[in-house]
Design an enzyme around this catalytic site. Structure first.
Site, PDB file in Angstrom:
ATOM      1  N   HIS A   1       0.834  -1.204   0.000  1.00 13.32           N
ATOM      2  CA  HIS A   1       0.000   0.000   0.000  1.00 13.32           C
ATOM      3  C   HIS A   1       0.864   1.249   0.000  1.00 13.32           C
ATOM      4  O   HIS A   1       2.053   1.211   0.310  1.00 13.32           O
ATOM      5  CB  HIS A   1      -0.968   0.044   1.198  1.00 13.32           C
ATOM      6  CG  HIS A   1      -0.297   0.058   2.545  1.00 13.32           C
ATOM      7  ND1 HIS A   1       0.010  -1.086   3.226  1.00 13.32           N
ATOM      8  CD2 HIS A   1       0.108   1.078   3.340  1.00 13.32           C
ATOM      9  CE1 HIS A   1       0.573  -0.780   4.388  1.00 13.32           C
ATOM     10  NE2 HIS A   1       0.650   0.540   4.479  1.00 13.32           N
TER      11      HIS A   1
ATOM     12  N   HIS B   1       4.013   7.165   3.658  1.00 16.51           N
ATOM     13  CA  HIS B   1       4.946   6.039   3.496  1.00 16.51           C
ATOM     14  C   HIS B   1       4.476   5.094   2.392  1.00 16.51           C
ATOM     15  O   HIS B   1       3.333   5.152   1.952  1.00 16.51           O
ATOM     16  CB  HIS B   1       5.142   5.272   4.810  1.00 16.51           C
ATOM     17  CG  HIS B   1       3.929   4.566   5.342  1.00 16.51           C
ATOM     18  ND1 HIS B   1       3.048   5.130   6.237  1.00 16.51           N
ATOM     19  CD2 HIS B   1       3.457   3.315   5.122  1.00 16.51           C
ATOM     20  CE1 HIS B   1       2.100   4.262   6.546  1.00 16.51           C
ATOM     21  NE2 HIS B   1       2.315   3.145   5.885  1.00 16.51           N
TER      22      HIS B   1
ATOM     23  N   GLU C   1       7.777   1.165   4.951  1.00 15.10           N
ATOM     24  CA  GLU C   1       7.270   0.114   5.835  1.00 15.10           C
ATOM     25  C   GLU C   1       7.507  -1.218   5.120  1.00 15.10           C
ATOM     26  O   GLU C   1       7.289  -1.318   3.916  1.00 15.10           O
ATOM     27  CB  GLU C   1       5.762   0.336   6.062  1.00 15.10           C
ATOM     28  CG  GLU C   1       5.091  -0.708   6.928  1.00 15.10           C
ATOM     29  CD  GLU C   1       3.587  -0.433   7.126  1.00 15.10           C
ATOM     30  OE1 GLU C   1       2.989   0.288   6.297  1.00 15.10           O
ATOM     31  OE2 GLU C   1       3.031  -0.948   8.115  1.00 15.10           O
TER      32      GLU C   1
HETATM   33 CO    CO Z   1       1.249   1.320   6.287  1.00 14.30          CO
END
Ligand code: CO
Length: 134
Positions: free
Chosen positions: A7, A79, A130
């Site tokens: 994502h 992020h 991440e």
């Molecule tokens: Co995230």
């Protein structure tokens, strides 16, 4: 080592307005808001054919995205999340390459119930990364 883009997370001040923008203007499939007090955010998930976008609104006094929104009052990309097969193998490899892992370096359970780690943006082209074990 990294796999699919899981994502992209976008920090927003007004989750209702951002949800309407993605639903009505961009024509995306937008979830209901999901408060995640343990992460200090309320999240809206947007399902795209090949990945997800997550809209993050601060929740509570110590939200990790509050300072980001002070610096980026219009919101912005917060992020990117890449999938890895084994988060401990990935962490050890990244540390051996000199990358800084945020926090105490131990994986935490992220917004999807899977172990995650965050990597210092200064080590990754100015972007908070991440990694998530899937
Ligand atoms: Co995230």
């Amino acid at each position: 080592m990294i796999g699919r883009l899981n994502h992209i997370a976008i920090a927003v001040r007004d989750l209702g307005a951002a949800s309407a923008l993605y639903r009505d203007t961009l024509g995306a499939k937008v979830s209901d808001p999901l408060p995640q007090p343990e992460h200090g955010v309320t999240v809206v998930f947007i399902e795209l054919p090949n990945t997800k976008v997550e809209l993050l609104e601060p929740l509570g006094a110590n939200s990790p995205i509050a300072r980001f929104l002070e610096k980026n009052p219009d919101g912005g990309m917060h992020h990117v999340c890449y999938e890895v097969d084994d988060i401990l193998v990935a962490r050890d490899r990244l540390k051996a390459q000199g990358a800084r892992v945020l926090g105490d370096g131990e994986p935490r359970i992220g917004a999807h119930g899977k172990p995650v780690l965050f990597l210092h943006p200064k080590d990754f082209c100015g972007t908070l990364v991440e990694i998530e074990q899937v």
